[in-house]
Design an enzyme around this catalytic site. Structure first.
Site, PDB file in Angstrom:
ATOM      1  N   GLY A 340       3.898   1.358  -3.123  1.00 30.31           N
ATOM      2  CA  GLY A 340       3.020   1.629  -1.992  1.00 30.31           C
ATOM      3  C   GLY A 340       1.744   0.831  -2.125  1.00 30.31           C
ATOM      4  N   GLY A 342      -2.050   0.136   0.061  1.00 30.69           N
ATOM      5  CA  GLY A 342      -2.916   0.396   1.201  1.00 30.69           C
ATOM      6  C   GLY A 342      -4.223  -0.361   1.058  1.00 30.69           C
ATOM      7  N   GLY A 343      -5.155  -0.040   1.926  1.00 30.02           N
ATOM      8  CA  GLY A 343      -6.427  -0.742   1.918  1.00 30.02           C
ATOM      9  C   GLY A 343      -7.283  -0.422   0.708  1.00 30.02           C
ATOM     10  N   GLN A 344      -7.083   0.769   0.090  1.00 30.99           N
ATOM     11  CA  GLN A 344      -7.951   1.193  -0.993  1.00 30.99           C
ATOM     12  C   GLN A 344      -7.263   1.192  -2.358  1.00 30.99           C
ATOM     13  OE1 GLN A 344     -10.936   1.416  -0.103  1.00 30.99           O
ATOM     14  NE2 GLN A 344     -10.688   1.661   2.108  1.00 30.99           N
ATOM     15  N   VAL A 347       0.028   1.681  -5.532  1.00 31.19           N
ATOM     16  CA  VAL A 347       0.754   2.705  -6.283  1.00 31.19           C
ATOM     17  C   VAL A 347       1.941   2.055  -6.994  1.00 31.19           C
ATOM     18  CG1 VAL A 347       1.990   4.891  -6.174  1.00 31.19           C
ATOM     19  CG2 VAL A 347       0.060   4.472  -4.625  1.00 31.19           C
ATOM     20  N   ASP A 456      -7.722  13.352   6.334  1.00 27.14           N
ATOM     21  CA  ASP A 456      -6.934  12.170   6.722  1.00 27.14           C
ATOM     22  C   ASP A 456      -5.453  12.532   6.832  1.00 27.14           C
ATOM     23  OD1 ASP A 456      -6.592   9.567   7.510  1.00 27.14           O
ATOM     24  OD2 ASP A 456      -6.522   8.750   5.486  1.00 27.14           O
TER      25      ASP A 456
END
Length: 659
Positions: A340, A342-344, A347, A456
């Site tokens: 995984g 994402g922007g932050q 994983v 979120d």
């Protein structure tokens, strides 16, 4: 280059073009068949640095056509690792589309002090594009073509300010501490203000694709390996090569026979180099150990150890992992272990010595230490079967790592919008997942030691385990709330499409903001549609507002998923429609609590279950695998406090409009 012996197929042909009228300027190299200017080539990494066009909107005479870049059919892709999608604008939505469908995007807003022209004067280099005047988003894998769209934030209202969108190269900043280099942040590789930009640097990755039918050299100094760069359909879509290292200094071109040059050295020099290497290795190991111990102390490791030993942290088994241990189980955080991104954070998947499969969350940039601490504290106090379980953390790095139980079946967004015939998204499964998520949120809001607002909730943050049970994840922006505190924020956080309009206007987050986001997920389950879609006029459309409009116009069944209409009973579907409609009330006070939502969903599930038994249907998954909330002793207390008969009346007389 005229001779075909100079390049491996037409896609790799470099053509030098005279792009200036001045004779003293050197010709400019271009990828001939793609038409992009080449800045540099790295044979070892398999990358090409190019100049990539940007898109302008509402910029007067400097307006550009929407960027429609295509590498389709070529051995090149836009690098996910080295690029980022960036937009600069005021109260606008920038969308990156692939084949007409949005694959990435972000929202930028402006504060009250904004002046016309400020966007054009903005310098993106070293800027944190977190949504204020500029925003960024990661690219998907295997991106060979894309187009860009910029729309106004409000529906039916176009953005009037000059806005910019681009796929651009990003660099890592490295921080040196005691001769140890650690990635600290990212910066965008753009010099100057955005109004002066026509092109920006970007990075293409490439491989020798299988359909080129080339025989790569079997050279002693070169090594070729299978890759999967350009196609998600194949595990081995091509190959890459590099020059080996060892007791020789190798360099050159590994793709041609004899291309890697090995420079031999004397035996005495080899012995001396080995001694120096061992000394340097021991010294480096000592430095690294000291650095990790210092990071452990700085990140509160000693205090956390005390809390763990005293039982203050309310969780069964929270372990402090060493960095060495996590490096071993993730193969030094190999990109092949990424599950995984994402922007932050990214994983990684790994397996412990005892056979337990874990997911290691590695934050990308410095400055997210607060989110790490927040997520760790929150998750350490949560013990619920529908919330992802925290196993521990590692505090020996600049940015600490979190270790979770591994959830194998991806997230709800993928499962819902990329359905497979092997595991269809049935009405019963949708209803069960909705009930499980609602129960988890009710637990967070009411049953936890301190109320917790997730902040979120979205389908990508709802993971599915081996039995496709829902697991609420990603608590990076969550907050534990004291009973006497009103939660005000200076920066609005959340995901566009799920964000509570009331929170967006007031910056005050309440439990009803989570209810709104859950309502959007509920509508996703009902309709099978994405939270943000583009209409035929390429206008960004919110699924929530579209759903409410359909309810008000008595046409809601027009947008319900065909599978839901086929498998569910109309009265049960309408109860869910009514519940979702109440969750999406613009006035937060009119929305139900997650306790009310949970009990209503449980009631509907029971009615649906009785109907299925009477009709002789079999569920995809055995009922004993999914015990209802009635199995919890706390449900008795909940039911005594809330009378189902007193719930808000449902919408009536909803009709199907002709299509």
């Amino acid at each position: 280059m005229k001779s075909s012996e100079c390049y491996a197929g037409k896609w790799f042909e470099i053509e030098c073009r005279n792009t200036s009228t001045y004779t003293y300027y050197s010709p400019t190299p271009y990828l001939k068949w793609i038409g992009l200017e080449v800045k540099s080539i790295d044979l070892q990494l398999g990358t090409v640095n190019i100049n990539n066009p940007i898109y302008r909107s509402n910029c007067g005479s400097k307006d550009s056509r929407p960027v429609n870049q295509s590498l389709k059919g070529s051995p090149f892709v836009y690098s996910q690792e080295h690029n980022i999608f960036v937009a600069a604008g005021c109260n606008s939505i920038a969308i990156l589309k692939l084949n007409g469908s949005e694959v990435s995007g972000c929202v930028s807003i402006c504060d009250e002090n904004y002046k016309v022209g400020d966007i054009g004067k903005m310098k993106l280099r070293n800027r944190d594009c977190n949504g204020k005047s500029c925003c960024d988003s990661s690219l998907p894998l295997y991106l060979t073509e894309y187009s860009t769209v910029i729309k106004g934030l409000k529906e039916n209202k176009k953005s009037t300010e000059c806005s910019y969108a681009m796929v651009v190269q990003q660099y890592r900043n490295y921080y040196r501490s005691d001769s140890y280099y650690d990635p600290r942040s990212y910066y965008i590789a753009v010099d100057g203000v955005v109004k002066d930009l026509d092109v920006v640097p970007a990075v293409l990755e490439w491989e020798i694709v299988n359909n080129l039918n080339l025989t790569l050299p079997a050279d002693h100094f070169s090594y070729c390996y299978d890759t999967n760069i350009t196609s998600s359909r194949y595990k081995r879509s091509g190959q890459r090569c590099y020059c080996r290292t060892g007791y020789f200094f190798n360099y050159g071109n590994p793709y041609v026979e004899g291309g890697c040059t090995g420079v031999s050295i004397s035996f005495g020099s080899i012995i001396l180099l080995l001694i120096l290497w061992r000394v340097l290795k021991a010294t480096k190991q000592t430095i690294v150990e000291k650095y990790r111990k210092r990071m452990f102390k700085r990140n509160g490791g000693l205090l956390l150890q005390q809390r763990l030993s005293s039982g203050e942290v309310n969780v069964d088994k929270v372990k402090l992992f060493s960095l060495k241990e996590l490096e071993k189980v993730t193969d030094n955080f190999n990109t092949n272990r990424v599950v995984g991104k994402g922007g932050q954070a990214t994983v990684y998947k790994g397996m412990l010595i005892n056979g337990i499969i874990i997911a290691v969350k590695k934050f990308k940039v410095q400055g997210k230490i607060e989110e790490f601490i927040n997520e760790f504290v929150i998750l350490s106090q949560i013990n619920h079967r529908n919330v992802v379980k925290l196993l521990g953390s590692c505090l020996e790095t600049k940015i600490p790592l979190l270790v979770y139980e591994f959830i194998p079946n991806g997230n709800l967004f993928e499962y819902l919008h990329q359905q497979s015939e092997d595991f269809p998204m049935t009405w019963d499964i949708r209803l069960r997942i909705a009930t499980e998520v609602a129960g988890a949120l009710f637990y967070l809001h009411s049953a936890a030691t301190h109320p917790i607002y997730h902040k979120d909730i979205k389908s990508t943050n709802i993971l599915l385990d081996e039995k496709y049970r829902a697991k609420v994840a990603d608590f990076g922006t969550s907050r534990m709330i004291s009973s006497d505190v009103t939660h005000l924020t200076t920066v609005v956080q959340g995901t566009f499409g799920y964000l509570d309009p009331e929170y967006f206007q007031t910056s005050q987050f309440t439990e009803k903001s989570d209810v709104y986001s859950f309502g959007v997920v509920l509508v996703e389950l009902l309709t099978g549609k994405k939270p943000i879609t583009l209409t035929s006029s390429e206008e960004a459309k919110s699924l929530a507002s579209y759903f409410i409009m359909c309810v008000e116009q008595d046409c809601v069944f027009d947008i319900i998923d065909e599978k839901v209409m086929k498998e569910g009973e109309k009265n049960h579907i309408m109860e869910i429609v009514n519940l979702a409609n109440r969750c999406l009330e613009l006035n937060g006070k009119r929305r139900p609590t997650m306790k009310e939502v949970t009990l209503e969903l449980e009631s509907i599930r029971k009615l649906t279950g009785k109907s299925n038994v009477q009709e002789g249907h079999n569920e995809l998954v055995r009922s004993e695998d999914y015990q209802s909330w009635d199995d919890y002793s706390t449900i008795l207390e909940i039911r005594s406090a809330f009378d189902l008969k007193s719930r808000t009346p449902s919408l009536k007389d909803i009709h199907i409009c002709p299509i």
